[in-house]
Design an enzyme around this catalytic site. Sequence first.
Site, PDB file in Angstrom:
ATOM      1  CE1 TYR A  67      -4.099   1.950   0.373  1.00 30.33           C
ATOM      2  CE2 TYR A  67      -2.564   3.440   1.465  1.00 30.33           C
ATOM      3  CZ  TYR A  67      -3.783   3.216   0.857  1.00 30.33           C
ATOM      4  OH  TYR A  67      -4.678   4.234   0.723  1.00 30.33           O
ATOM      5  CG  PHE A 119      -6.220  17.827 -24.348  1.00 30.03           C
ATOM      6  CD1 PHE A 119      -6.437  17.466 -25.666  1.00 30.03           C
ATOM      7  CD2 PHE A 119      -6.754  17.026 -23.355  1.00 30.03           C
ATOM      8  CE1 PHE A 119      -7.171  16.335 -25.978  1.00 30.03           C
ATOM      9  CE2 PHE A 119      -7.478  15.889 -23.654  1.00 30.03           C
ATOM     10  CZ  PHE A 119      -7.690  15.538 -24.974  1.00 30.03           C
ATOM     11  CG  ASP A 120     -10.920  17.796 -24.982  1.00 29.76           C
ATOM     12  OD1 ASP A 120     -10.061  17.170 -24.333  1.00 29.76           O
ATOM     13  OD2 ASP A 120     -11.674  17.259 -25.810  1.00 29.76           O
ATOM     14  CG  ASP A 210      -0.662  18.811 -21.164  1.00 26.92           C
ATOM     15  OD1 ASP A 210      -0.202  17.652 -21.123  1.00 26.92           O
ATOM     16  OD2 ASP A 210      -1.847  19.065 -21.430  1.00 26.92           O
ATOM     17  CB  ALA A 212       0.455  14.218 -23.043  1.00 25.02           C
ATOM     18  CE  LYS A 253      -2.875  11.425 -24.286  1.00 19.26           C
ATOM     19  NZ  LYS A 253      -3.778  11.455 -23.123  1.00 19.26           N
ATOM     20  CG  HIS A 445     -17.234  15.775 -28.747  1.00 15.83           C
ATOM     21  ND1 HIS A 445     -17.321  16.776 -27.812  1.00 15.83           N
ATOM     22  CD2 HIS A 445     -16.091  15.119 -28.486  1.00 15.83           C
ATOM     23  CE1 HIS A 445     -16.259  16.733 -27.041  1.00 15.83           C
ATOM     24  NE2 HIS A 445     -15.501  15.734 -27.411  1.00 15.83           N
TER      25      HIS A 445
HETATM   26  N1  F0G Z   1      -3.115  16.700 -22.114  1.00 15.46           N
HETATM   27  C1  F0G Z   1      -3.053  16.368 -23.413  1.00 15.46           C
HETATM   28  C2  F0G Z   1      -2.207  17.172 -24.330  1.00 15.46           C
HETATM   29  C3  F0G Z   1      -3.793  15.285 -23.893  1.00 15.46           C
HETATM   30  O1  F0G Z   1      -3.734  14.985 -25.197  1.00 15.46           O
HETATM   31  C4  F0G Z   1      -4.596  14.544 -22.990  1.00 15.46           C
HETATM   32  C5  F0G Z   1      -5.390  13.403 -23.443  1.00 15.46           C
HETATM   33  C6  F0G Z   1      -4.614  14.921 -21.638  1.00 15.46           C
HETATM   34  C7  F0G Z   1      -3.858  16.000 -21.233  1.00 15.46           C
HETATM   35  C8  F0G Z   1      -5.441  14.193 -20.629  1.00 15.46           C
HETATM   36  O2  F0G Z   1      -4.833  13.009 -20.301  1.00 15.46           O
HETATM   37  O3  F0G Z   1      -6.445  11.251 -21.066  1.00 15.46           O
HETATM   38  O4  F0G Z   1      -4.604  10.734 -19.434  1.00 15.46           O
HETATM   39  O5  F0G Z   1      -6.541  12.083 -18.720  1.00 15.46           O
HETATM   40  N2  F0G Z   1      -5.606  13.156 -24.661  1.00 15.46           N
HETATM   41  C9  F0G Z   1      -6.298  12.014 -25.249  1.00 15.46           C
HETATM   42  C10 F0G Z   1      -6.449  12.208 -26.732  1.00 15.46           C
HETATM   43  C11 F0G Z   1      -7.573  11.643 -24.556  1.00 15.46           C
HETATM   44  O6  F0G Z   1      -7.162  11.407 -27.370  1.00 15.46           O
HETATM   45  O7  F0G Z   1      -5.832  13.124 -27.286  1.00 15.46           O
HETATM   46  P1  F0G Z   1      -5.668  11.700 -19.857  1.00 15.46           P
END
Ligand code: F0G
Length: 457
Positions: A67, A119-120, A210, A212, A253, A445
């Site tokens: 844990y 990112f969204d 960010d 990723a 990613k 969407h």
């Molecule tokens: N930042 C970026 C640039 C991303 O592309 C994503 C996720 C996230 C943050 C969020 O990360 O999914 O681990 O919570 N992108 C995916 C996509 C979902 O399809 O581009 P997460």
Amino acid sequence: MEPYRIKVVEPIPQPTRQQREEALKRVHYNLFDLRAEEVTIDLLTDSGTGALSAAQLAAGMAGDESYSGSRSFYRFHEAVTELTGYAHILPAHQGRAAERILFSTLLEPGRIVLANTHFDTTRANVELAGAEARDLPCAEARNLDSPAPFKGNIDLDALAATLAGPDGSRVAMVVMTITNNGGGGQPVSMDNLKRTSALCRRYGVPFFLDAARFAENAWLVTRHEAAYRDRTPRQVAEEAFRLADGCMMSAKKDAIVHIGGFIGLNDPELAQRCELLLIATEGFATYGGLAGRDLDMMAQGLTEVTEPAYLAERADVAAHLAQRVRAAGVDIIEPPGMHALYLNAGRLLPHIPPHHFPGHALACQLYLEGGIRSAELGSLYLGEEDEQGNPVKSAPYELVRLALPRRVYTRSHYDHVGDTLARIAKRADSVHGFRIVEQSPILRHFRATLAPVPVES
Ligand code: F0G
């Protein structure tokens, strides 16, 4: 060629055209609602869809599921610390969990976050914390056809003007998304990162990555930024992390795992506050909502992802598909990035107005013709209509993203995508649009249901 051979395989579903037609009708033309076993080539996302290496699986088997204080945590911690140099590393189950923890600790209503492009989920988490997410993409990003190498950059003049202007005191942080997923997967140059870092220091504003797709960004820097031509992607990545005060990372990613993420921070007081929220909402600070095996697989993935042979092949596959797509007569956001290609559906289907969703129309055709799943990034995602379906707001571009999962599909799979697009492009004027039947108040969407709108003759 691929710098790996294949040891474990999974059959690909091959539904017939009639089955695909029926599936599309059943899900009311929302591709998110398809069952994955109805999809032949799944290019919906490159997130958590990569193939693990034998070394990652082996690392997972050695995972320590204690844990707290597990060996896995310390291996993960060492790998991330060496890569990023940050003093405090907090695991989280994925990128958006890292975002939520950092933003709800650092932001408050009235504050502003500036980014090259949020990112969204990043935008949503900024807004959920009551703050404003403001994008400052560079001017080159507006020209989809320009092959400029660093269209992911932030607009430095706009950044400097905002920091010096009346809103300056409200800026809580600057975020650089590398590579810029919301902006066509385009990279950010080291020069742009350095200048952003210097501006943030000058105005005392925290600077975050960010991260990723940090390794893909680093690869493109070694290809296109003269001062970095002789560096390894690993060296570029290490330097990039050290220009910022911290990072949020979706390990799904560029750590090539199915689940995982982390926050890196230098500020001890901020780290302590984030850690408390992490414990309350994700899990104890040495596992952050993950299993020990996940932490070990992340540590191993982070070493594999900066291998030049891996990155070179990934860039090459994207370029190969880009070539096929262009040959099919379909334009993409140029230059092709690494994690995805963004098709210019608006240009291919000019007879479909934005409020009948040309991007969605192309995505549905790709599924119908070739069993290919993609993601619309156009007016279904960003637009708005009134109750009668008349346009209120449309997206700046009508795009479809073909995301490329890591180490999963080979060139012949991508040739199938190219061939399918070529067939669609030949009869582009017969492709019909859609109207929304039902939608949710946010993130429509994902949940919208749609119906075809026949082509007017
Ligand atoms: N930042 C970026 C640039 C991303 O592309 C994503 C996720 C996230 C943050 C969020 O990360 O999914 O681990 O919570 N992108 C995916 C996509 C979902 O399809 O581009 P997460």
